[in-house]
Design a protein around this motif. Structure first.
Motif, PDB file in Angstrom:
ATOM      1  N   ARG A  34       0.812  -1.221   0.000  1.00  0.00           N
ATOM      2  CA  ARG A  34       0.000   0.000   0.000  1.00  0.00           C
ATOM      3  C   ARG A  34       0.845   1.272   0.000  1.00  0.00           C
ATOM      4  N   PRO A  35       0.282   2.358  -0.580  1.00  0.00           N
ATOM      5  CA  PRO A  35       0.948   3.660  -0.486  1.00  0.00           C
ATOM      6  C   PRO A  35       0.939   4.157   0.957  1.00  0.00           C
ATOM      7  N   SER A  36       1.852   5.070   1.288  1.00  0.00           N
ATOM      8  CA  SER A  36       1.931   5.564   2.662  1.00  0.00           C
ATOM      9  C   SER A  36       0.988   6.738   2.930  1.00  0.00           C
ATOM     10  N   ASN A  37       0.650   7.522   1.904  1.00  0.00           N
ATOM     11  CA  ASN A  37      -0.239   8.675   2.075  1.00  0.00           C
ATOM     12  C   ASN A  37      -1.675   8.184   2.251  1.00  0.00           C
ATOM     13  N   LYS A  38      -2.337   8.655   3.301  1.00  0.00           N
ATOM     14  CA  LYS A  38      -3.671   8.152   3.637  1.00  0.00           C
ATOM     15  C   LYS A  38      -4.767   8.589   2.674  1.00  0.00           C
ATOM     16  N   LYS A  73       1.226  13.062  -4.418  1.00  0.00           N
ATOM     17  CA  LYS A  73       2.063  12.045  -5.061  1.00  0.00           C
ATOM     18  C   LYS A  73       2.434  10.990  -4.033  1.00  0.00           C
ATOM     19  N   ASP A  74       2.457   9.763  -4.483  1.00  0.00           N
ATOM     20  CA  ASP A  74       2.876   8.644  -3.658  1.00  0.00           C
ATOM     21  C   ASP A  74       3.237   7.513  -4.601  1.00  0.00           C
ATOM     22  N   LYS A  75       3.376   6.323  -4.061  1.00  0.00           N
ATOM     23  CA  LYS A  75       3.640   5.160  -4.901  1.00  0.00           C
ATOM     24  C   LYS A  75       3.090   3.921  -4.227  1.00  0.00           C
ATOM     25  N   MET A  76       2.813   2.921  -5.045  1.00  0.00           N
ATOM     26  CA  MET A  76       2.540   1.592  -4.542  1.00  0.00           C
ATOM     27  C   MET A  76       3.670   0.715  -5.059  1.00  0.00           C
ATOM     28  N   VAL A  77       3.903  -0.386  -4.395  1.00  0.00           N
ATOM     29  CA  VAL A  77       4.988  -1.272  -4.791  1.00  0.00           C
ATOM     30  C   VAL A  77       4.391  -2.629  -5.142  1.00  0.00           C
ATOM     31  N   ILE A  78       4.814  -3.146  -6.295  1.00  0.00           N
ATOM     32  CA  ILE A  78       4.450  -4.498  -6.701  1.00  0.00           C
ATOM     33  C   ILE A  78       5.721  -5.330  -6.611  1.00  0.00           C
ATOM     34  N   CYS A  79       5.657  -6.412  -5.887  1.00  0.00           N
ATOM     35  CA  CYS A  79       6.811  -7.294  -5.751  1.00  0.00           C
ATOM     36  C   CYS A  79       6.502  -8.569  -6.537  1.00  0.00           C
ATOM     37  N   ILE A  80       7.323  -8.832  -7.560  1.00  0.00           N
ATOM     38  CA  ILE A  80       7.145 -10.019  -8.401  1.00  0.00           C
ATOM     39  C   ILE A  80       8.405 -10.860  -8.272  1.00  0.00           C
ATOM     40  N   ASN A  82      10.279 -11.378  -5.745  1.00  0.00           N
ATOM     41  CA  ASN A  82      11.249 -10.607  -4.960  1.00  0.00           C
ATOM     42  C   ASN A  82      11.882  -9.434  -5.713  1.00  0.00           C
ATOM     43  N   LYS A  83      11.343  -9.074  -6.871  1.00  0.00           N
ATOM     44  CA  LYS A  83      11.802  -7.878  -7.587  1.00  0.00           C
ATOM     45  C   LYS A  83      10.736  -6.802  -7.392  1.00  0.00           C
ATOM     46  N   GLU A  84      11.143  -5.652  -6.831  1.00  0.00           N
ATOM     47  CA  GLU A  84      10.190  -4.583  -6.549  1.00  0.00           C
ATOM     48  C   GLU A  84      10.051  -3.632  -7.728  1.00  0.00           C
ATOM     49  N   ILE A  85       8.803  -3.271  -8.024  1.00  0.00           N
ATOM     50  CA  ILE A  85       8.488  -2.310  -9.074  1.00  0.00           C
ATOM     51  C   ILE A  85       7.654  -1.206  -8.443  1.00  0.00           C
ATOM     52  N   ASP A  86       8.146   0.034  -8.522  1.00  0.00           N
ATOM     53  CA  ASP A  86       7.413   1.180  -7.995  1.00  0.00           C
ATOM     54  C   ASP A  86       6.431   1.683  -9.046  1.00  0.00           C
ATOM     55  N   ILE A  87       5.181   1.883  -8.643  1.00  0.00           N
ATOM     56  CA  ILE A  87       4.154   2.448  -9.511  1.00  0.00           C
ATOM     57  C   ILE A  87       3.734   3.791  -8.901  1.00  0.00           C
ATOM     58  N   PRO A  88       4.092   4.915  -9.549  1.00  0.00           N
ATOM     59  CA  PRO A  88       3.694   6.218  -9.018  1.00  0.00           C
ATOM     60  C   PRO A  88       2.169   6.383  -9.019  1.00  0.00           C
ATOM     61  N   ILE A  89       1.669   7.060  -8.007  1.00  0.00           N
ATOM     62  CA  ILE A  89       0.251   7.422  -7.923  1.00  0.00           C
ATOM     63  C   ILE A  89       0.216   8.940  -7.793  1.00  0.00           C
ATOM     64  N   ILE A  90      -0.498   9.579  -8.699  1.00  0.00           N
ATOM     65  CA  ILE A  90      -0.537  11.037  -8.750  1.00  0.00           C
ATOM     66  C   ILE A  90      -1.988  11.497  -8.819  1.00  0.00           C
ATOM     67  N   ALA A  91      -2.324  12.519  -8.036  1.00  0.00           N
ATOM     68  CA  ALA A  91      -3.667  13.109  -8.076  1.00  0.00           C
ATOM     69  C   ALA A  91      -3.505  14.627  -8.080  1.00  0.00           C
ATOM     70  N   PHE A  92      -4.295  15.280  -8.936  1.00  0.00           N
ATOM     71  CA  PHE A  92      -4.222  16.743  -8.970  1.00  0.00           C
ATOM     72  C   PHE A  92      -5.560  17.325  -9.408  1.00  0.00           C
TER      73      PHE A  92
END
Length: 102
Positions: A34-38, A73-80, A82-92
């Motif tokens: 999960r992203p850290s921003n609530k 701005k935040d990110k979620m992480v997908i681990c496939i 054991n390889k982590e992929i950051d997916i940015p999440i942006i709202a404006f």
């Protein structure tokens, strides 16, 4: 690759569905973090077993804020496997466009 929420408004939830597909030729262990921003929420169930080739897992990313509307701005992480992929999440919010004619 990013999750983008455009023209956000206060007290109005926005949702996007995210499908993560195993495009490889072997089963892969997939896990979402999960992203850290609530203001961003991630609704999903991490699979207990590796995901077979061609199959996918689904998640819903939600933006909901009672705070003043601003850029987030935040990110979620997908681990496939054991390889982590950051997916940015942006709202404006909607922004004015200034056109200057010369």
């Amino acid at each position: 690759r990013e999750v983008l929420f455009e023209h956000i408004e206060a007290n109005k939830p926005f949702r996007k569905t995210l499908n993560i597909k195993n495009v490889g030729n072997k089963s892969k262990r997939m896990e979402l973090f999960r992203p850290s921003n609530k203001v961003f929420k991630l609704h999903f169930n991490n699979p207990e077993l590796p995901v077979p080739p061609g199959m996918e897992i689904a998640a819903i990313v939600e933006f909901d804020s009672t705070s003043p509307i601003q850029d987030y701005k935040d990110k979620m992480v997908i681990c496939i496997d054991n390889k982590e992929i950051d997916i940015p999440i942006i709202a404006f919010p909607a922004k004015p466009i200034l056109v200057v004619e010369g």
